[in-house]
Write a protein that holds these residues in place. Sequence first.
Motif, PDB file in Angstrom:
ATOM      1  N   GLY A  76      42.437  29.493  46.986  1.00 51.59           N
ATOM      2  CA  GLY A  76      42.004  29.799  45.631  1.00 51.59           C
ATOM      3  C   GLY A  76      42.343  31.214  45.227  1.00 51.59           C
ATOM      4  O   GLY A  76      42.595  32.081  46.067  1.00 51.59           O
ATOM      5  N   ILE A  77      42.352  31.435  43.921  1.00 49.90           N
ATOM      6  CA  ILE A  77      42.622  32.758  43.375  1.00 49.90           C
ATOM      7  C   ILE A  77      41.694  33.013  42.197  1.00 49.90           C
ATOM      8  O   ILE A  77      41.127  32.091  41.615  1.00 49.90           O
ATOM      9  CB  ILE A  77      44.080  32.898  42.889  1.00 49.90           C
ATOM     10  CG1 ILE A  77      44.375  31.855  41.801  1.00 49.90           C
ATOM     11  CG2 ILE A  77      45.067  32.782  44.042  1.00 49.90           C
ATOM     12  CD1 ILE A  77      45.629  32.153  41.007  1.00 49.90           C
ATOM     13  N   THR A  78      41.542  34.296  41.865  1.00 52.61           N
ATOM     14  CA  THR A  78      40.978  34.670  40.572  1.00 52.61           C
ATOM     15  C   THR A  78      42.094  35.358  39.802  1.00 52.61           C
ATOM     16  O   THR A  78      43.252  35.330  40.203  1.00 52.61           O
ATOM     17  CB  THR A  78      39.783  35.627  40.722  1.00 52.61           C
ATOM     18  OG1 THR A  78      40.239  36.826  41.358  1.00 52.61           O
ATOM     19  CG2 THR A  78      38.678  34.998  41.543  1.00 52.61           C
ATOM     20  N   SER A  79      41.747  35.995  38.705  1.00 54.10           N
ATOM     21  CA  SER A  79      42.692  36.840  37.974  1.00 54.10           C
ATOM     22  C   SER A  79      41.972  38.136  37.652  1.00 54.10           C
ATOM     23  O   SER A  79      40.775  38.264  37.952  1.00 54.10           O
ATOM     24  CB  SER A  79      43.182  36.120  36.714  1.00 54.10           C
ATOM     25  OG  SER A  79      42.100  35.732  35.902  1.00 54.10           O
ATOM     26  N   PRO A  80      42.635  39.121  37.073  1.00 54.57           N
ATOM     27  CA  PRO A  80      41.954  40.389  36.810  1.00 54.57           C
ATOM     28  C   PRO A  80      40.638  40.200  36.060  1.00 54.57           C
ATOM     29  O   PRO A  80      40.570  39.472  35.072  1.00 54.57           O
ATOM     30  CB  PRO A  80      42.977  41.161  35.971  1.00 54.57           C
ATOM     31  CG  PRO A  80      44.301  40.633  36.438  1.00 54.57           C
ATOM     32  CD  PRO A  80      44.066  39.177  36.707  1.00 54.57           C
ATOM     33  N   ILE A  81      39.597  40.860  36.556  1.00 57.35           N
ATOM     34  CA  ILE A  81      38.282  40.780  35.928  1.00 57.35           C
ATOM     35  C   ILE A  81      38.321  41.461  34.566  1.00 57.35           C
ATOM     36  O   ILE A  81      38.932  42.525  34.399  1.00 57.35           O
ATOM     37  CB  ILE A  81      37.225  41.425  36.848  1.00 57.35           C
ATOM     38  CG1 ILE A  81      36.918  40.484  38.014  1.00 57.35           C
ATOM     39  CG2 ILE A  81      35.957  41.765  36.087  1.00 57.35           C
ATOM     40  CD1 ILE A  81      35.927  41.037  39.009  1.00 57.35           C
ATOM     41  N   GLY A  82      37.670  40.841  33.588  1.00 56.53           N
ATOM     42  CA  GLY A  82      37.625  41.439  32.256  1.00 56.53           C
ATOM     43  C   GLY A  82      37.030  40.486  31.245  1.00 56.53           C
ATOM     44  O   GLY A  82      36.687  39.348  31.568  1.00 56.53           O
TER      45      GLY A  82
END
Length: 242
Positions: A88-94
């Motif tokens: 799994g991955i996330t992306s830049p928090i914002g």
Amino acid sequence: MTPVTVITGGSRGIGAATARRLAAAGHHLALGYRRDHTTADTLTAELRATGVRAIAVPADTRDPDQVTALFDAAAELGPITGLVNNAGITSPIGPFTDLRLDDVREVIDVNLIGYILCAQQAAHRMTHGAAIVNVSSVAATLGSPGEYVHYAAVKAATDALTIGLAKELAPHGIRVNAVAPGIIRTDIHALSGQPDRPDRAAARIPLGRPGEPDEVAAAITWLLSPDASYTTGAVLRVGGGL
């Protein structure tokens, strides 16, 4: 019969901790990983030293052909009895309003499409007594406002996938469950641009600290074990109270 388990995202973090626990429980292991050959090879050597068979297979879980190749390689170890859907991955928090479409698509492709492709391969190959564990997140019910609402939405879909697939595969004797980790010390936070997030978030975690990968691995290992033989369709929170 010796259990044979496929772990996606198996070379580090929760995946690697799970591999070590399952090796200690006598599982042969096929570790899917994306690109870090050195880490994957080092871990498989460590696992083999415990007396189990272990292989590392480069596989992008978004690609059905690579998923098939991963499961074909795993089947060389014996009949597949377990799957840990963990890549799994996330992306830049914002904020949600700053979210880029490319990031949304990648999060959906890896965290949902990849899980579906792997679960489908597992369901085709597994027989009575096998089990699937999907790695979800407490974000599925908390929503992750101001951080990654899209990731939370995909993890909610993971929970729905778990419940629906558990009901569909139960007549075949295949169990499907999920673990929902909270804030765990892994490098996923660095990849999202905030490597210190676990420590910064400690104050809002009821138990007062982030979790460790091995604490999630313990829950996964139990869900794959005969001790969980009457547990299916469950989403087990491992989030320190979140």
